[in-house]
Design a protein around this motif. Structure first.
Motif, PDB file in Angstrom:
ATOM      1  N   PHE A  70       0.793  -1.253  -0.002  1.00 43.90           N
ATOM      2  CA  PHE A  70       0.064   0.012  -0.046  1.00 43.90           C
ATOM      3  C   PHE A  70       0.892   1.400   0.026  1.00 43.90           C
ATOM      4  O   PHE A  70       0.250   2.366  -0.359  1.00 43.90           O
ATOM      5  CB  PHE A  70      -0.958  -0.066   1.149  1.00 43.90           C
ATOM      6  CG  PHE A  70      -1.938  -1.261   1.204  1.00 43.90           C
ATOM      7  CD1 PHE A  70      -3.110  -1.128   0.339  1.00 43.90           C
ATOM      8  CD2 PHE A  70      -1.823  -2.093   2.090  1.00 43.90           C
ATOM      9  CE1 PHE A  70      -3.786  -2.000   0.260  1.00 43.90           C
ATOM     10  CE2 PHE A  70      -2.844  -3.354   2.417  1.00 43.90           C
ATOM     11  CZ  PHE A  70      -3.936  -3.082   1.213  1.00 43.90           C
ATOM     12  N   TYR A  71       1.906   1.320   0.548  1.00 44.11           N
ATOM     13  CA  TYR A  71       2.750   2.438   0.698  1.00 44.11           C
ATOM     14  C   TYR A  71       2.924   3.224  -0.664  1.00 44.11           C
ATOM     15  O   TYR A  71       3.009   4.462  -0.513  1.00 44.11           O
ATOM     16  CB  TYR A  71       4.039   2.453   1.457  1.00 44.11           C
ATOM     17  CG  TYR A  71       3.751   2.434   2.881  1.00 44.11           C
ATOM     18  CD1 TYR A  71       2.647   2.191   3.610  1.00 44.11           C
ATOM     19  CD2 TYR A  71       5.112   2.618   3.840  1.00 44.11           C
ATOM     20  CE1 TYR A  71       2.687   2.003   5.042  1.00 44.11           C
ATOM     21  CE2 TYR A  71       4.885   2.905   4.955  1.00 44.11           C
ATOM     22  CZ  TYR A  71       3.729   2.586   5.928  1.00 44.11           C
ATOM     23  OH  TYR A  71       3.714   2.715   7.109  1.00 44.11           O
ATOM     24  N   GLY A  72       3.137   2.547  -1.696  1.00 45.27           N
ATOM     25  CA  GLY A  72       3.412   3.112  -3.062  1.00 45.27           C
ATOM     26  C   GLY A  72       1.933   4.055  -3.335  1.00 45.27           C
ATOM     27  O   GLY A  72       2.465   5.214  -4.157  1.00 45.27           O
ATOM     28  N   ILE A  73       0.948   3.888  -3.085  1.00 42.14           N
ATOM     29  CA  ILE A  73      -0.209   4.580  -3.553  1.00 42.14           C
ATOM     30  C   ILE A  73      -0.726   5.537  -2.320  1.00 42.14           C
ATOM     31  O   ILE A  73      -1.459   6.432  -2.484  1.00 42.14           O
ATOM     32  CB  ILE A  73      -1.597   3.665  -3.770  1.00 42.14           C
ATOM     33  CG1 ILE A  73      -1.739   2.751  -2.774  1.00 42.14           C
ATOM     34  CG2 ILE A  73      -1.063   3.059  -5.144  1.00 42.14           C
ATOM     35  CD1 ILE A  73      -3.067   1.989  -3.038  1.00 42.14           C
ATOM     36  N   TRP A  74      -0.303   5.318  -1.084  1.00 38.63           N
ATOM     37  CA  TRP A  74      -0.462   5.992   0.150  1.00 38.63           C
ATOM     38  C   TRP A  74       0.384   7.409   0.466  1.00 38.63           C
ATOM     39  O   TRP A  74      -0.049   8.363   0.919  1.00 38.63           O
ATOM     40  CB  TRP A  74      -0.632   5.307   1.607  1.00 38.63           C
ATOM     41  CG  TRP A  74      -1.629   4.291   1.617  1.00 38.63           C
ATOM     42  CD1 TRP A  74      -2.708   4.090   1.003  1.00 38.63           C
ATOM     43  CD2 TRP A  74      -1.753   3.412   2.740  1.00 38.63           C
ATOM     44  NE1 TRP A  74      -3.597   3.334   1.444  1.00 38.63           N
ATOM     45  CE2 TRP A  74      -2.762   2.665   2.752  1.00 38.63           C
ATOM     46  CE3 TRP A  74      -0.746   2.808   3.883  1.00 38.63           C
ATOM     47  CZ2 TRP A  74      -3.183   1.769   3.327  1.00 38.63           C
ATOM     48  CZ3 TRP A  74      -1.359   2.177   4.743  1.00 38.63           C
ATOM     49  CH2 TRP A  74      -2.412   1.597   4.765  1.00 38.63           C
ATOM     50  N   PHE A  75       1.671   7.162  -0.344  1.00 40.24           N
ATOM     51  CA  PHE A  75       2.421   8.527  -0.144  1.00 40.24           C
ATOM     52  C   PHE A  75       3.056   8.880  -1.608  1.00 40.24           C
ATOM     53  O   PHE A  75       3.382   8.024  -2.487  1.00 40.24           O
ATOM     54  CB  PHE A  75       3.552   7.846   0.817  1.00 40.24           C
ATOM     55  CG  PHE A  75       3.413   7.468   2.183  1.00 40.24           C
ATOM     56  CD1 PHE A  75       3.213   8.601   3.233  1.00 40.24           C
ATOM     57  CD2 PHE A  75       3.016   6.191   2.638  1.00 40.24           C
ATOM     58  CE1 PHE A  75       2.484   8.164   4.522  1.00 40.24           C
ATOM     59  CE2 PHE A  75       2.508   5.731   3.814  1.00 40.24           C
ATOM     60  CZ  PHE A  75       2.362   6.630   4.867  1.00 40.24           C
ATOM     61  N   SER A  76       3.602  10.092  -1.457  1.00 40.65           N
ATOM     62  CA  SER A  76       4.394  10.566  -2.708  1.00 40.65           C
ATOM     63  C   SER A  76       5.887  10.228  -2.018  1.00 40.65           C
ATOM     64  O   SER A  76       6.165   9.772  -0.917  1.00 40.65           O
ATOM     65  CB  SER A  76       4.375  11.894  -2.629  1.00 40.65           C
ATOM     66  OG  SER A  76       4.558  12.711  -1.524  1.00 40.65           O
TER      67      SER A  76
END
Length: 217
Positions: free
Chosen positions: A133-139
């Protein structure tokens, strides 16, 4: 007192769930705090916290332990395909581990085994959340502080990077020149950077290794 301690340490399903959630919360809160307050640490630059034998940094791991990637081991696989394979493998491993944990909680299994599997399971979920998920949760965090839930994340689903921040560089020395391959080079003992999830997994694996005879007979 001994009976109270024994009752506290004996994990049933409710206590096991509380332990797993506690590890997950500590892991994710620490990662998100670092991610939303600091840019990526520059190699050789200042640490966020530097107490000598303990440092807090911010690095992102795209692969397995110590940054190893499947594409490094199998050269004909691209880095993107290797990352997807690794993430999918982690998901399958978590499903297997969760099923095993659920079964042993229903039997009179060793409490050491239950503690070990709870820690490994919680740590594995903590890192898989980053990967999925971190790839879509954060820039991205290169030279800037990441933004939460941006219009465009730094990677697509399943291609996130695991956030690491803890380091314990216990000692640094220069190898004697007569030592093959590394002679004259500087070496730092335990320079690896890890996170709370990694620590939980390591504790679980350590329990299995040191108490394997008591656990498995």
């Amino acid at each position: 007192m001994t009976l109270l301690r024994s009752s506290f340490l004996n994990l049933n399903r409710r206590k096991a769930l509380i332990l797993i959630i506690l590890v997950l919360v500590i892991d994710q809160v620490s990662k998100m705090y670092i991610k939303l307050n600091f840019p990526l640490s520059v190699y050789g630059g200042n640490a966020i916290v530097d107490w000598g034998v303990f440092k807090i940094l911010f690095i992102e791991n795209k692969g397995m332990a110590w940054g190893t990637k499947i594409s490094d081991i199998v050269p004909f696989i691209s880095e993107e395909v290797g990352k997807l394979i690794l993430t999918l493998f982690r998901l399958v491993a978590i499903a297997f581990l969760g099923n095993w944990l659920w079964k042993i909680l229903s039997t009179k299994s060793s409490q050491l085994l239950i503690w070990a599997l709870c820690l490994i399971f919680a740590g594995a979920i903590g890192n898989i959340i980053d990967s999925v998920f971190y790839g879509i949760w954060f820039s991205h965090s290169y030279g800037q502080i990441a933004e939460f839930m941006p219009e465009q994340g730094y990677a697509s689903l399943f291609y996130g990077h695991v956030v690491d921040m803890l380091q314990f560089p216990l000692a640094t020395w220069i190898w004697p020149t007569w030592v093959p391959f590394v002679g004259g080079e500087s070496y730092t003992f335990f320079e690896y950077v890890f996170n709370i999830a990694d620590f939980a997994i390591s504790c679980g694996v350590g329990i299995l290794l040191f108490f394997n005879k008591r656990i498995f007979g």
